[in-house]
Design a protein around this motif. Sequence first.
Motif, mmCIF file in Angstrom:
data_model
loop_
_atom_site.group_PDB
_atom_site.id
_atom_site.type_symbol
_atom_site.label_atom_id
_atom_site.label_comp_id
_atom_site.label_asym_id
_atom_site.label_seq_id
_atom_site.Cartn_x
_atom_site.Cartn_y
_atom_site.Cartn_z
ATOM 1 N N GLY A 164 -64.534 53.231 21.502
ATOM 2 C CA GLY A 164 -65.320 52.039 21.757
ATOM 3 C C GLY A 164 -64.519 50.771 21.902
ATOM 4 N N LEU A 165 -63.450 50.633 21.128
ATOM 5 C CA LEU A 165 -62.718 49.368 21.109
ATOM 6 C C LEU A 165 -61.835 49.109 22.324
ATOM 7 C CD1 LEU A 165 -62.493 46.927 19.311
ATOM 8 C CD2 LEU A 165 -60.555 47.993 18.150
ATOM 9 N N PRO A 166 -61.142 50.133 22.899
ATOM 10 C CA PRO A 166 -60.222 49.828 24.016
ATOM 11 C C PRO A 166 -60.834 49.014 25.149
ATOM 12 C CG PRO A 166 -59.821 52.045 23.250
ATOM 13 C CD PRO A 166 -61.013 51.556 22.497
ATOM 14 N N PRO A 167 -62.016 49.361 25.705
ATOM 15 C CA PRO A 167 -62.549 48.504 26.772
ATOM 16 C C PRO A 167 -62.961 47.120 26.268
ATOM 17 C CG PRO A 167 -64.144 50.209 26.202
ATOM 18 C CD PRO A 167 -62.882 50.545 25.509
ATOM 19 N N VAL A 168 -63.399 47.030 24.997
ATOM 20 C CA VAL A 168 -63.835 45.748 24.459
ATOM 21 C C VAL A 168 -62.654 44.806 24.256
ATOM 22 C CG1 VAL A 168 -64.971 44.648 22.482
ATOM 23 C CG2 VAL A 168 -65.868 46.784 23.412
ATOM 24 N N ALA A 193 -75.246 52.961 32.702
ATOM 25 C CA ALA A 193 -73.946 52.280 32.697
ATOM 26 C C ALA A 193 -73.805 51.321 33.866
ATOM 27 C CB ALA A 193 -72.816 53.307 32.725
ATOM 28 N N THR A 194 -74.463 51.607 34.991
ATOM 29 C CA THR A 194 -74.326 50.763 36.196
ATOM 30 C C THR A 194 -75.598 49.953 36.448
ATOM 31 O OG1 THR A 194 -75.100 52.605 37.570
ATOM 32 C CG2 THR A 194 -72.723 52.385 37.244
ATOM 33 N N ARG A 195 -76.374 49.701 35.388
ATOM 34 C CA ARG A 195 -77.643 48.991 35.606
ATOM 35 C C ARG A 195 -77.422 47.588 36.146
ATOM 36 N NH1 ARG A 195 -81.559 48.898 30.659
ATOM 37 N NH2 ARG A 195 -79.768 47.817 29.737
ATOM 38 N N GLY A 196 -76.411 46.877 35.640
ATOM 39 C CA GLY A 196 -76.153 45.521 36.129
ATOM 40 C C GLY A 196 -75.819 45.498 37.607
ATOM 41 N N GLU A 197 -74.946 46.404 38.039
ATOM 42 C CA GLU A 197 -74.586 46.451 39.452
ATOM 43 C C GLU A 197 -75.785 46.831 40.317
ATOM 44 O OE1 GLU A 197 -72.942 47.789 37.028
ATOM 45 O OE2 GLU A 197 -71.065 46.657 37.014
ATOM 46 N N ARG A 198 -76.597 47.773 39.812
ATOM 47 C CA ARG A 198 -77.787 48.180 40.580
ATOM 48 C C ARG A 198 -78.752 47.011 40.735
ATOM 49 N NH1 ARG A 198 -78.623 53.845 40.853
ATOM 50 N NH2 ARG A 198 -77.085 55.030 39.671
ATOM 51 N N GLY A 254 -70.018 49.554 28.902
ATOM 52 C CA GLY A 254 -71.141 48.731 29.338
ATOM 53 C C GLY A 254 -71.254 47.452 28.526
ATOM 54 N N PHE A 255 -71.018 47.559 27.207
ATOM 55 C CA PHE A 255 -71.013 46.376 26.346
ATOM 56 C C PHE A 255 -69.973 45.370 26.812
ATOM 57 C CE2 PHE A 255 -69.201 44.092 22.753
ATOM 58 C CZ PHE A 255 -70.305 43.649 22.046
ATOM 59 N N ALA A 256 -68.776 45.856 27.088
ATOM 60 C CA ALA A 256 -67.711 44.958 27.536
ATOM 61 C C ALA A 256 -68.048 44.332 28.882
ATOM 62 C CB ALA A 256 -66.391 45.725 27.620
ATOM 63 N N GLN A 257 -68.624 45.104 29.791
ATOM 64 C CA GLN A 257 -68.972 44.585 31.113
ATOM 65 C C GLN A 257 -69.969 43.432 31.004
ATOM 66 O OE1 GLN A 257 -67.486 46.189 33.891
ATOM 67 N NE2 GLN A 257 -68.161 44.395 35.039
ATOM 68 N N ARG A 258 -70.925 43.562 30.087
ATOM 69 C CA ARG A 258 -71.940 42.520 29.949
ATOM 70 C C ARG A 258 -71.418 41.276 29.260
ATOM 71 N NH1 ARG A 258 -74.762 47.275 28.844
ATOM 72 N NH2 ARG A 258 -74.567 47.002 26.591
ATOM 73 N N HIS A 259 -70.265 41.356 28.579
ATOM 74 C CA HIS A 259 -69.720 40.204 27.856
ATOM 75 C C HIS A 259 -68.580 39.518 28.598
ATOM 76 C CE1 HIS A 259 -72.105 41.824 24.588
ATOM 77 N NE2 HIS A 259 -71.810 40.784 23.834
ATOM 78 N N LEU A 260 -68.282 39.934 29.807
ATOM 79 C CA LEU A 260 -67.166 39.320 30.545
ATOM 80 C C LEU A 260 -67.367 37.818 30.733
ATOM 81 C CD1 LEU A 260 -66.431 42.039 33.272
ATOM 82 C CD2 LEU A 260 -64.905 41.322 31.423
#
Length: 843
Positions: free
Chosen positions: A378-382, A739-744, A291-297
């Motif tokens: 934590g690091l792989p998606p980031v 985890a899907t709050r942004g998409e919602r 979720g952190f990585a998704q918000r920083h794209l």
Amino acid sequence: MENRSPTFWQLGWRSLWRDWRAGELRLLVLAVTLAVAALTAVGFFADRLQNGLARDARALIGGDAVLSSDNLPPPAFEAQAKALGLQTAQTLGFPTMGRAPDDLGGAARLVALKSVGEGYPLRGTVRVAEAPEGLDVATREIPAPGTAWVDAALLVALDLKMGQPVLLGDAAFTLSRIIVVEPDRGAGFMSFAPRVMINAADLPATGLVQPASRLNYRLAVAGDEAPVAEFTRWAEAQLEQPGVRGMRLESLQGGRPEMQQTLERAEKFLNLVALLAALLCAVAVAIAARGFAQRHLDDCAMLRVLGLSQASMARAYTLEFALVGLFASALGVALGYAVHHAFVILLAGLVEASLPAPSLAPVALGLGMGLTLMLAFGLPPVLQLAQVPPLRVIRRDVGQLKPATLAVLGLGVAGFGALLLAASRDLLLGAIAVGGFAAAVLLFAAVSYAAVRLLRASVNETTAPRALIMATRQLSARPAYAVVQISALSVGLMALVLLVLLRTDLIASWRNATPPDAPNRFVINVQPEQGEAFQQQLRASGVDGFDWYPMIRGRLVTINGKTVVPEDFTSDRAQRLVDREFNLSNTAELPPHNPVIAGQWTENETDALSVEDGLAEELGLKLGDRLGFDIAGQVTEGRITSLRKVDWGSMRVNFFVVFPVAELPNVPVSYISAFRAPEGNAQFDNSLVRAFPNITNVDMSQTIAQVQRVLGQVISAIEFLFAFTLAAGLVVLLAAITATRGEREREFAILRAVGASSGLLRQVQRIELLGVGLLAGFLASVVAVAVGWALARYAFEFAWTASPLVPLAGSVAGALLALAAGWWGLRSVLRTPVVETLRRATS
């Protein structure tokens, strides 16, 4: 002036400060802190406990090395010890009857008599008091001639006071001290009887030592490490000589095995709860990091446009997560150190002495675990943020996160699993917990994907309610998110369900091993002609149920026709078993607390034997073997037709070998009975001994009370640590839901923009959360039952069957928890203005 780009150090610190102030890292820090705190709390306690046992091992057996013997040890052993410059001390212990004088009531009680000489104890300290409730002090003295030191329980049993006499055989002794701590008390059946300690010089006057007496001589030696080691090697060589029987060297395991077993069981339970907390936190870290990585794209795409290299960006995020992991790990270690003091307090009855300071091993384990959680999960998606293309600034459909590669994920999981196995201190326990979770994740993912596909096909869009149709479309439109959400919820719920089962069923099974209504009296040496009268007196006193078995003394002399001697076996326990007499019995009906695990019990089958499975394993026996026992000079044989599982801690009458027949003629026999004494009848024991003066009546009340107290302390410690795992489970639920709050937010904003009401969208959200929670709760419950059974069967050795209502209860609990977590985590989704959401989505 030259415009220099910031270094990755500067960028990492700036990102850390900005994300911390924005609250982006709170969930990650909370998950890592909980995992490290749970593991290090158990680690600190176990480390101090093991160091304490190692420190006090010598005191627990009364010397640096102790020779135990059924007969007076040959003088050569003491001479060798003195030749090596070692101190020596001899004690002699055996059961006998202690009595009050007739003018003081004449009560009798089985006691564990111990005679001691000067120098006792060589290691450890005896603590005594002037009165039962008096202040105890350490002493290096021994009882003065003509006096006796006793356990406080003996005063109650015989209704005596300090300064009054107690009769032992032909001599009377004045009660002068109360024994509070006896370092080398040891375990065994007779250790449960009240202790009476006298001066060795007074023993001949009692007339209690006779040729047929069952005595236990102990020669303790103490001194420097090198001569003690030399004496031990010499003594072991002497014990291996032909014809040497009935002697052994004692160790810590022989000194206090019941305490060590209880502590090991407690540590195993605590380790399991800590492992569950760490596994849950790993899931929470992985979800929160994605979720952190998704918000920083979008932020990273802009940095790429401004010229920041991929390498600098990757280093900056690695630095940020390493610092966060180090901070959270250190916080978890500090919290774990504080929490472990609660275990020391809760288990104070098990750990009687002050514990030494812990080593740095739990600190290293905690820091390693925390950093592994952050860097492996934590690091792989980031790190994928460094690969975001600059084009995402104008095209939001590019640069989406991809699943972690199998190599990266596999390496992280392998490292984390290895640390968990090391933390568990029990390979089987760790393998079941870690392996069960790994298999559960794969199962949850496969089943949830199939369920999403089936849901889309099964909902009729022409007749179904509009909210259900929209919720179904929401789930099926993003199956990957649905699978992640259901799987994460299932893992969190599985741990919570498993803990509930542990708290109720598994711990209840542990308690039932020594239930509060277990027999608290054992009576031996009841003669056959006394049997009917003895049973009648029990019933007249209100004792309705009792164990009643014949007891036959016999020595194993042949196996399959071959004469057996101790030297035929390598293990010390097997040699001792063959070297002494067995307590045998006969009964046509299988004892209800002895399940048959191999072969078949046939009532009144002649030439048959039923053997306890532990004895069979120790002596290498199997079904069909013929055993011969010397019973009063006559050899009686039988063939092994069944193996029984015996719980020696059940406080019931148990035997190694049973003849499955109602009568065993031509053998001398006495009877043993176990029962619960009637409440409120203070004269019950005395009246029984007066009516049958030849019997030996053993009161186990204090032992059962102590076992129940110990179990209560261990369970309190487990429940205390349960709070950590409960918090970790709730963190996973919250992370999975949000985890899907942004998409919602974007989807609901579009729906509201085209006319959907807030009430309809609220219904859609509730239906989706209820459906996800219902499926996750069902899957979690089913797998938790399977993992719980494996733990009960193989790790804790309990017979355990879960209620068939567990899946139903788990489904309902999952739905309600998902709905509650969704309300908390998504409460702002429907309140955010549509214009603001759409502006963020297109900016």
